[in-house]
Scaffold this active site. Structure first.
Site, PDB file in Angstrom:
ATOM      1  N   ASP A  76      33.152  36.524  26.862  1.00  0.00           N
ATOM      2  CA  ASP A  76      31.916  36.565  27.638  1.00  0.00           C
ATOM      3  C   ASP A  76      32.042  37.432  28.885  1.00  0.00           C
ATOM      4  O   ASP A  76      31.037  37.933  29.397  1.00  0.00           O
ATOM      5  CB  ASP A  76      31.506  35.144  28.070  1.00  0.00           C
ATOM      6  CG  ASP A  76      30.857  34.355  26.948  1.00  0.00           C
ATOM      7  OD1 ASP A  76      30.393  34.969  25.969  1.00  0.00           O
ATOM      8  OD2 ASP A  76      30.822  33.111  27.059  1.00  0.00           O
TER       9      ASP A  76
ATOM     10  N   HIS B   3      40.281  40.719  45.691  1.00  0.00           N
ATOM     11  CA  HIS B   3      41.717  40.547  45.434  1.00  0.00           C
ATOM     12  C   HIS B   3      42.096  39.135  45.825  1.00  0.00           C
ATOM     13  O   HIS B   3      41.737  38.668  46.905  1.00  0.00           O
ATOM     14  CB  HIS B   3      42.532  41.544  46.250  1.00  0.00           C
ATOM     15  CG  HIS B   3      44.009  41.318  46.172  1.00  0.00           C
ATOM     16  ND1 HIS B   3      44.678  41.151  44.979  1.00  0.00           N
ATOM     17  CD2 HIS B   3      44.953  41.209  47.152  1.00  0.00           C
ATOM     18  CE1 HIS B   3      45.965  40.969  45.220  1.00  0.00           C
ATOM     19  NE2 HIS B   3      46.160  40.990  46.527  1.00  0.00           N
TER      20      HIS B   3
ATOM     21  N   TYR C  41      21.470  37.117  26.637  1.00  0.00           N
ATOM     22  CA  TYR C  41      21.879  35.849  27.236  1.00  0.00           C
ATOM     23  C   TYR C  41      21.217  35.676  28.592  1.00  0.00           C
ATOM     24  O   TYR C  41      21.122  36.626  29.377  1.00  0.00           O
ATOM     25  CB  TYR C  41      23.402  35.847  27.400  1.00  0.00           C
ATOM     26  CG  TYR C  41      23.949  34.603  28.082  1.00  0.00           C
ATOM     27  CD1 TYR C  41      24.323  33.492  27.343  1.00  0.00           C
ATOM     28  CD2 TYR C  41      24.090  34.566  29.453  1.00  0.00           C
ATOM     29  CE1 TYR C  41      24.835  32.359  27.957  1.00  0.00           C
ATOM     30  CE2 TYR C  41      24.585  33.434  30.089  1.00  0.00           C
ATOM     31  CZ  TYR C  41      24.970  32.342  29.330  1.00  0.00           C
ATOM     32  OH  TYR C  41      25.457  31.220  29.956  1.00  0.00           O
TER      33      TYR C  41
ATOM     34  N   HIS D 145      45.296  35.827  45.072  1.00  0.00           N
ATOM     35  CA  HIS D 145      46.576  35.454  44.497  1.00  0.00           C
ATOM     36  C   HIS D 145      46.389  34.160  43.704  1.00  0.00           C
ATOM     37  O   HIS D 145      47.224  33.256  43.768  1.00  0.00           O
ATOM     38  CB  HIS D 145      47.626  35.279  45.591  1.00  0.00           C
ATOM     39  CG  HIS D 145      48.078  36.561  46.213  1.00  0.00           C
ATOM     40  ND1 HIS D 145      49.391  36.825  46.532  1.00  0.00           N
ATOM     41  CD2 HIS D 145      47.387  37.665  46.589  1.00  0.00           C
ATOM     42  CE1 HIS D 145      49.491  38.035  47.072  1.00  0.00           C
ATOM     43  NE2 HIS D 145      48.276  38.556  47.119  1.00  0.00           N
TER      44      HIS D 145
ATOM     45  N   HIS E  55      52.468  41.191  41.424  1.00  0.00           N
ATOM     46  CA  HIS E  55      51.608  41.038  42.594  1.00  0.00           C
ATOM     47  C   HIS E  55      50.480  40.050  42.299  1.00  0.00           C
ATOM     48  O   HIS E  55      50.587  38.878  42.635  1.00  0.00           O
ATOM     49  CB  HIS E  55      51.071  42.418  43.003  1.00  0.00           C
ATOM     50  CG  HIS E  55      50.301  42.430  44.269  1.00  0.00           C
ATOM     51  ND1 HIS E  55      49.937  43.609  44.899  1.00  0.00           N
ATOM     52  CD2 HIS E  55      49.773  41.439  45.020  1.00  0.00           C
ATOM     53  CE1 HIS E  55      49.248  43.316  45.995  1.00  0.00           C
ATOM     54  NE2 HIS E  55      49.134  42.000  46.087  1.00  0.00           N
TER      55      HIS E  55
END
Length: 232
Positions: free
Chosen positions: A122, A97, A229, A99, A171
């Protein structure tokens, strides 16, 4: 048990966040799951990244109880726990997580990140979704747990391994992967495609998404049984 392996993996992933430019101050955290043991490691709350050591990582079980560690776990721990309970069966072992600024801009605008080109394809097999508004009861109650619930709700018809990120409205972003390093990479890719989309939309507000055949070609050449790839 001292959970050395997941503590080291979690610490390394958290320390990597400032180097990617994804976090300001202490705005971010990474967790790493040991599914067999039923626990995960997560960054302690409010501790500067430069000061982190593996032994600082807090070990939390899937019931939300601290089982090892002297520090208070991240305030976002209930969200991580909710996502592990929902997504671990798909192969998710780590959650990030942040910001990060461009992704937050889309979250605050309540706009999904559109899949406009091959860089996006991708990493994400479609637009990066945004959750609904949380209700007052959800925010005033078990806020962090309910944040996880609105993410899980948004993924009711989505594969979390094909779209390994989400924007929580008002958020910011959560991203995930099969390892701490991969989850951080996905979070970094998310910020990159958010930046590209923001510039593309400023140049042409009516730009169309990449065609499905191009999206699927680029995503599945890197992911899944037929991927070709990179190196084996």
């Amino acid at each position: 048990m001292n959970y050395k392996d997941i503590r080291e993996e979690c610490c390394e992933a958290n320390i990597a966040l400032p180097r990617t430019g994804l976090v300001d101050l202490t705005f971010g955290n990474v967790s790493v799951l040991d599914a067999a043991a039923g626990v995960f490691a997560i960054k302690p709350s409010g501790v500067d990244y430069a000061a982190l050591k593996p032994e600082d990582m807090v070990i939390v079980d899937l019931e939300g109880q601290t089982v090892a560690g002297e520090l208070r776990f991240s305030s976002d721990t209930p969200t991580h726990r909710c996502l592990f309970l929902a997504f671990a069966e798909h192969g998710v072992r780590s959650i990030v997580h942040t910001h990060s600024r461009k992704a937050v801009a889309f979250a605050q605008a309540a706009i999904e990140i559109p899949c406009l080109g091959t860089t996006h394809c991708d990493y994400f097999n479609g637009p990066v979704p945004v959750t609904r508004d949380m209700t007052a009861a959800e925010v005033q109650g078990a806020y962090e747990w309910e944040t996880g619930n609105v993410i899980v709700e948004r993924f009711a018809e989505l594969n979390p391994m094909e779209i390994a990120a989400v924007l929580v409205r008002n958020h910011g972003p959560f991203a995930w992967g099969v390892s701490g390093a991969k989850a951080v990479e996905t979070a970094q890719a998310l910020e990159i495609v958010a930046d590209m989309a923001l510039h593309s939309l400023s140049l042409n507000p009516t730009v169309c998404p990449a065609p499905n055949y191009l999206r699927e070609k680029h995503f599945f050449r890197k992911h899944g049984a037929g991927a070709y790839y990179g190196q084996k």
